[in-house]
Every structure is written in C-alpha cells, then in structure tokens.
Design an enzyme around this catalytic site. Structure first.
Site, PDB file in Angstrom:
ATOM      1  CE  LYS A  18      -0.506   3.903  -1.769  1.00  0.00           C
ATOM      2  NZ  LYS A  18      -1.591   4.161  -2.712  1.00  0.00           N
ATOM      3  CG  ASP A  41      15.707   0.064  -8.765  1.00  0.00           C
ATOM      4  OD1 ASP A  41      14.657  -0.209  -8.163  1.00  0.00           O
ATOM      5  OD2 ASP A  41      16.790  -0.504  -8.539  1.00  0.00           O
TER       6      ASP A  41
HETATM    7  C1  MEV Z   1      -4.130   6.852  -1.834  1.00  0.00           C
HETATM    8  O1  MEV Z   1      -3.445   6.010  -2.731  1.00  0.00           O
HETATM    9  C2  MEV Z   1      -3.238   7.983  -1.386  1.00  0.00           C
HETATM   10  C3  MEV Z   1      -3.828   8.851  -0.294  1.00  0.00           C
HETATM   11  O2  MEV Z   1      -4.229   8.073   0.823  1.00  0.00           O
HETATM   12  C4  MEV Z   1      -2.746   9.843   0.105  1.00  0.00           C
HETATM   13  C5  MEV Z   1      -3.087  10.681   1.300  1.00  0.00           C
HETATM   14  O3  MEV Z   1      -3.888  10.271   2.165  1.00  0.00           O
HETATM   15  O4  MEV Z   1      -2.469  11.758   1.420  1.00  0.00           O
HETATM   16  C6  MEV Z   1      -5.056   9.580  -0.782  1.00  0.00           C
END
Ligand code: MEV
Length: 449
Positions: free
Chosen positions: A280, A296
């Site tokens: 993420k 996209d």
């Molecule tokens: C937050 O948007 C993204 C993180 O949680 C990514 C990660 O934990 O590696 C900081």
C-alpha cells in the site's frame, strides 16, 4: 426518494436542482457550494464536464511535486496528485537521500500487453480446433490490418496470437490470447477493438471450415477484453550503496540500519498482513504519479496486487539484500502506462505534469513511476525501523488538525513552532490550541488522555 428517468439528459443546472430538492432539503447554499468549485473559464469547465457523465462539479485533489529525483543520471521533479499528507514529503526525502548516493537505476524489462477472446467450443476433437486455428491465425492478422496499421507505423501492433485450451477449468472454454505492443499508449481501446474484430473473424471462419464436423462449426463468444494483468509489461527500479553509507545520521550505523531494513522487507515477503500495508505504501507513490499523469490507477492497482500474488501467496513487491558490503533495494512492478491517448492530451493539469517531466514516452514514465514507488517504500521502512512512522506522519497531519479546528494563520505558526520539539497528537494539538485561545479544553479530549 423519487426515481428519475433520463437524468443524464438534464442540463447541469437541472441536475443540481433535482439533487438539492430531493436530497438536500432545498438548501440554496448547496447550489452555491457546488458552483464555487466550477472553473471560472467556461471552456475548461466544459472539458471537465465532458470527461464523465452527470458531472455536477469538480473534486479537488492537491497536486504536489517531489524534486531532486535522480533517475538513470537525469533529474526529475515528479508530479504527485494525492490527499494523504505525508506521501509527497516521504518521496522528496527519499529522493534527497538517494541523490547523494548515486540516484535510482531502472530497467524496462518488457512492454507487452495482453487481451483475450473468451469463447466456448463444444466439439469433440480438440486437436481439430487447433488445426483450424492454424488456418485462422493469418486471417486474424490480415482481417485486423485496418485497425493495426497506424500502430504498426509507430512500431507496434499485434505480437502474437495463440489458441489456449482452458477446458480443464470450465467445459468447452478456450481463449484466443493475443499479445500487443501498444507503443506509447496504454492501448485499452486499441486492444479491445482488435479483439472484437477477432471474434467476428472467428465466428465467420469457423462456419466455413471443413476441418471440423458441421455440428462443430460454431462458437459462443463470451467476451472480448484486454487483461489488466500485464506481467510482461514490467519495470525494475533499484538503488544501491555501500552499507557504510546507509547510516541514519549518528543515531544508527549503516550496518544496523540495513540489517533492520532487510528484515522488515523479509517480513513483508513472508507475511501477507504486512505485505498488504507494505505494498500500500508503494502504491501511495505510484498512484499519485499515475493520477497526475492521467493514467488509470485502478488498472495499475489491480495488476500490481495480482502480480504480488503470482507465486500463490500475496507478498512484497520490493526486495532487499546485502552482498559484499553493498546494500541493494529494488522493486519489480508491472505498469501498463500510456503517455498518449486517454486523458493525457486533454486534462490541463496532466498536460502540465508531462511538460514538467520533459514529455516522456511510456517506457520513461514506467521508469519514473516505479522509482517513486520504490522511494515511497524506502521512506516508509526507513521511518518504521528507526523513529517509527507516527512522528513524521503526525507532523504532516498537524495542518489538517489545525484546519479542522479552524485555527487562524497566527495560531498555526505558534502551534507548528510548539511541535518542533514535541510529539504531535490530536489531543496535544487541541490542548495547545485551547491554551492559546484561552478556552477550556473539551472534556472528550481530557478524558481521552
Ligand atoms: C501509509 O499510508 C503507508 C505505510 O503504512 C506503509 C508501510 O507501512 O510500509 C506507512
């Protein structure tokens, strides 16, 4: 609430009137509110109105930049459209860190896109269908010439066409699987048009063939569609530096830092709960440049996560190692991006983003995008294994809290200054805010302590 027919045919004003009278208790301020987000230049607004159906206003996202990205020896100032407060800051921080260590290195491994005609054939002898396909294949190339001619002139087109037997998964299920080079375009429309033409040719030709029995000379075409899973449209972004240069100021040595960092990556490789959050973070960077360049992001997301599961378990998209005193950290990611077509030549901010990047082609944009993903992950892990994520995150979030409290500019300056040496939290912010204003701290905040 009433049902409405022909909503899309109403004028924008009439649409708003209908919404306000049916869902917003005829609040006159709601109309002004929506209009306040219209662009003052009518032509620009019309352009936005026509991107989608039923547009009633615009939805702003911040457009930020992360400078100092050194990628394969060239400097970029990267455009990023994103709402999350710490993402651009994290990218910029990683860019600066690696600027002093040789920058980022990239390689576009391949740029092949894929699409399928999914069809059902219920004949007896599959080998006969394959025999028929051998006669069909040149006709598929020829019969789509009128669609592929332009792409061929640009150096792309259809790379391969195969018949795939999927009957072990679903009775009678076969695919015409085709590979494409769509040059600088993402290629969705091109691929889908070719596939639909394939299906017509398939239906026409199978009726005429004498390779198959008369009862077998028909197919049921289920659908013709590109695949957003593009494992052969892939790019690698990488950083490397001697371990001795990987120290975090004086607080932690290079050796200790890379040990902690590599372990965090290994955890994301083996633990899907962590891998999801880890990836993420990578997508925080990738999506923000994908959006800023009019690509996209849903396709990019869907593809990245399928790729992350390709070995049967969802896993990290990045990897790290230390060999002979060198730290190496890299990301392999499929990215089907386009720099022509779609919104790229239409959206004024997207056009601006391309100018800022020096009008890259698709492969250069793949490189830059992968680098931003890697940088984002580097910054997140760097914080996570040293100071923790909240320190930086909450510092960036502070202005959001202050805006929520409707702090004045003067109050903001004082409070930001206060938190230079103090840990930011929601309750600590409310407390200092109330103190400056000379008002009582709400009991909900005091109780939550
Ligand atoms: C937050 O948007 C993204 C993180 O949680 C990514 C990660 O934990 O590696 C900081």
């Amino acid at each position: 609430m009433p049902t409405i027919k022909g909503f899309s045919k109403l004028s924008k004003e009439a649409k708003i009137e209908w919404i306000v009278s049916n869902y917003l208790e005829n609040d006159p301020e709601a109309v002004d509110f929506l209009k306040s987000y219209w662009h003052e230049d009518k032509a620009v607004q019309k352009l936005h109105d026509e991107f989608i159906e039923n547009t009633i206003s615009n939805f702003y996202l911040p457009f930020g930049v992360a400078p100092n990205f050194l990628i394969d020896g060239k400097k970029y100032c990267v455009p990023m459209a994103i709402e999350e407060s710490s993402v651009v800051a994290a990218a910029a921080k990683a860019a600066n860190f690696w600027l002093e260590r040789g920058g980022f290195h990239t390689e576009v491994i391949d740029m092949v896109k894929i699409g399928h005609v999914h069809f059902i054939w219920e004949g007896k002898d599959k080998s006969k269908l394959f025999q028929f396909f051998d006669t069909l294949k040149p006709l598929l190339f020829e019969g789509t010439n009128h669609i592929t001619r332009n792409m061929q002139q640009r150096g792309g087109g259809i790379l391969d066409i195969q018949l795939v037997d999927k009957t072990d998964k679903e009775p009678g299920y076969f695919q015409i699987m085709s590979k494409f080079d769509t040059c600088d375009s993402m290629g969705a429309n091109f691929i889908n048009s070719v596939l639909e033409e394939f299906s017509k040719i398939l239906r026409d030709e199978i009726e005429k063939t004498d390779i198959l029995e008369a009862s077998e000379r028909q197919v049921q075409v289920v659908m013709c569609i590109l695949s957003n899973y593009t494992p052969e449209c892939i790019v690698r972004a990488e950083v490397r530096a001697p371990v001795s240069l990987m120290n975090e100021g004086d607080s932690i040595s290079g050796e200790e830092f890379v040990e902690k960092f590599c372990r965090a990556v290994r955890i994301a490789e083996i633990e899907p709960y962590r891998a999801t959050t880890h990836n993420k973070g990578i997508m925080n960077g990738i999506d923000s440049i994908v959006i800023a360049t009019g690509n996209d992001f849903r396709a990019v997301e869907a593809c990245a996560h399928t790729y992350a599961s390709r070995n049967g378990q969802y896993s990290s998209l990045t990897h790290a190692e230390v060999k002979d005193g060198m730290f190496r950290f890299w990301l392999d990611i499929p990215l089907a991006l386009g720099t022509v077509g779609g919104l790229t030549n239409l959206h004024p901010m997207v056009k601006f983003a391309y100018k800022m990047l020096g009008n890259p082609g698709a492969s250069e944009l793949m490189r830059i995008t992968a680098v931003v993903g890697l940088a984002q992950n580097f910054s997140a892990l760097r914080s996570l294994v040293t100071s923790g994520i909240q320190k930086g995150h909450m510092k960036m979030h502070l202005l959001n809290i202050l805006n929520q409290l409707e702090a004045t500019e003067e109050e903001k300056v004082k409070i930001v200054d206060h938190f230079k040496d103090n840990v930011v939290s929601y309750s600590a912010t409310v407390e200092i805010f109330c103190k400056i204003r000379g008002i009582e701290v709400p009991s909900a905040v005091t109780k939550s302590k």
